[in-house]
Design a protein around this motif. Structure first.
Motif, PDB file in Angstrom:
ATOM      1  N   SER A   1      12.887  11.232  56.638  1.00  0.00           N
ATOM      2  CA  SER A   1      13.706  12.182  57.389  1.00  0.00           C
ATOM      3  C   SER A   1      13.859  13.474  56.607  1.00  0.00           C
ATOM      4  O   SER A   1      13.728  13.474  55.387  1.00  0.00           O
TER       5      SER A   1
ATOM      6  N   ILE B   1      19.854   9.473  52.432  1.00  0.00           N
ATOM      7  CA  ILE B   1      18.715   9.815  53.275  1.00  0.00           C
ATOM      8  C   ILE B   1      17.472   9.127  52.731  1.00  0.00           C
ATOM      9  O   ILE B   1      17.349   8.899  51.524  1.00  0.00           O
ATOM     10  N   ARG B   2      16.572   8.795  53.626  1.00  0.00           N
ATOM     11  CA  ARG B   2      15.267   8.268  53.213  1.00  0.00           C
ATOM     12  C   ARG B   2      14.217   9.359  53.439  1.00  0.00           C
ATOM     13  O   ARG B   2      14.387  10.235  54.285  1.00  0.00           O
TER      14      ARG B   2
ATOM     15  N   LYS C   1      16.659  15.482  57.480  1.00  0.00           N
ATOM     16  CA  LYS C   1      18.070  15.835  57.629  1.00  0.00           C
ATOM     17  C   LYS C   1      18.858  14.581  58.004  1.00  0.00           C
ATOM     18  O   LYS C   1      18.402  13.749  58.783  1.00  0.00           O
ATOM     19  N   LYS C   2      20.055  14.496  57.406  1.00  0.00           N
ATOM     20  CA  LYS C   2      20.958  13.395  57.738  1.00  0.00           C
ATOM     21  C   LYS C   2      22.351  13.971  57.790  1.00  0.00           C
ATOM     22  O   LYS C   2      22.780  14.662  56.860  1.00  0.00           O
ATOM     23  N   GLU C   3      23.047  13.701  58.890  1.00  0.00           N
ATOM     24  CA  GLU C   3      24.377  14.276  59.069  1.00  0.00           C
ATOM     25  C   GLU C   3      25.390  13.160  59.280  1.00  0.00           C
ATOM     26  O   GLU C   3      25.122  12.171  59.974  1.00  0.00           O
ATOM     27  N   ASP C   4      26.558  13.321  58.673  1.00  0.00           N
ATOM     28  CA  ASP C   4      27.645  12.368  58.860  1.00  0.00           C
ATOM     29  C   ASP C   4      28.951  13.137  58.754  1.00  0.00           C
ATOM     30  O   ASP C   4      29.410  13.448  57.651  1.00  0.00           O
TER      31      ASP C   4
ATOM     32  N   THR D   1      26.155  16.855  55.268  1.00  0.00           N
ATOM     33  CA  THR D   1      24.761  16.891  55.733  1.00  0.00           C
ATOM     34  C   THR D   1      23.852  16.959  54.520  1.00  0.00           C
ATOM     35  O   THR D   1      24.108  17.735  53.590  1.00  0.00           O
TER      36      THR D   1
ATOM     37  N   ILE E   1      26.791   9.516  51.495  1.00  0.00           N
ATOM     38  CA  ILE E   1      25.770   9.673  52.518  1.00  0.00           C
ATOM     39  C   ILE E   1      24.430   9.502  51.822  1.00  0.00           C
ATOM     40  O   ILE E   1      24.307   9.767  50.627  1.00  0.00           O
TER      41      ILE E   1
ATOM     42  N   TYR F   1      14.407   7.075  48.498  1.00  0.00           N
ATOM     43  CA  TYR F   1      15.776   6.846  48.951  1.00  0.00           C
ATOM     44  C   TYR F   1      16.695   7.681  48.079  1.00  0.00           C
ATOM     45  O   TYR F   1      16.614   7.624  46.843  1.00  0.00           O
TER      46      TYR F   1
END
Lengths: 113, 113
Positions: free
Chosen positions: A54, A50-51, A56-59, A63, A48, A32
């Motif tokens: 994944s 990410i785990r 990629k994580k975008e908000d 990113t 933001i 995490y």
């Protein structure tokens, strides 16, 4: 031994550019990875996260790109604004359910108008 | 986002005295944390607390430190006696689950003279 490393102590970009902040970690059990934004005199604010399942994580403008094999990740801030000027901390936890966060030393981002 | 409150924002005390730092975590959160940040350095984990018990502590959590949350009131960090090296900003954080997002308070700046 530092478990989480941020490669740059500071980063300066022009308004409108994409700021890229890098982070690497040692412990393969980490799963995490939150990024925190901190302004002077304030507490860190969760930006933001990410785990490790994944990549990629975008908000919005933020990113995270995550590379489990290389044990590194980066935070991209698109269309940087002067209000984004702050210190950004990469953190990591995992290996237990207790949530202890290991922090990097932080990258101070300066966005020039 | 969810708010964590900390009281006081600043505390100045003489070495050897006792100090209690107070934290009002997010209302439905179950896990509570203290972190220490010395000026210009990274955030370091001290302790986490769940269901009335210390679950994990770091080597920075000396014997002079203690934590409690009596009857759902403030989550406190007590240092007795204080030492010069305890001067730092102490951040409280809380999360609903152990591996979940942690939300930080604004910090208490402790100065030990």
């Amino acid at each position: 031994q530092q478990q989480v490393r941020q490669s740059s102590q500071s980063l300066t970009v022009w308004e409108g550019e994409t700021a890229i902040l890098n982070c690497s970690y040692e412990n393969s059990a980490f799963d995490y990875f939150p990024w925190y934004q901190q302004f002077p005199g304030e507490g860190p604010a969760l930006l933001i996260a990410i785990r490790s399942v994944s990549d990629k994580k975008e908000d919005g403008r933020f990113t995270i790109f995550f590379n489990k094999r290389e044990k590194n990740l980066s935070l991209h801030i698109k269309d940087s604004q002067p209000g984004d000027s702050a210190t950004y901390f990469c953190a990591a936890s995992g290996g237990s359910a207790l949530g202890r966060l290991h922090f990097g030393a932080g990258t101070q981002l300066i966005v020039i108008p | 986002g969810p708010k964590v409150l900390q009281i006081p924002s600043h505390q100045i005390i003489d070495m050897g005295q006792m100090v209690t730092l107070n934290c009002d975590p997010v209302s439905n959160h179950l896990y509570f944390y203290w972190y220490k940040q010395i000026l210009g350095q990274q955030m370091e984990f001290l302790v986490n607390f769940y269901n009335g018990k210390v679950m994990e502590k770091s080597k920075l959590f000396k014997d002079q430190f203690s934590v409690e949350r009596p009857d759902g009131s403030y989550f406190t960090l007590k240092i007795q006696p204080t030492a010069l090296e305890d001067s730092a900003v102490y951040f409280c954080a809380s999360s609903f689950l152990g591996g979940d997002e942690q939300y930080f308070g604004p910090g208490t700046r402790l100065t030990v003279l």
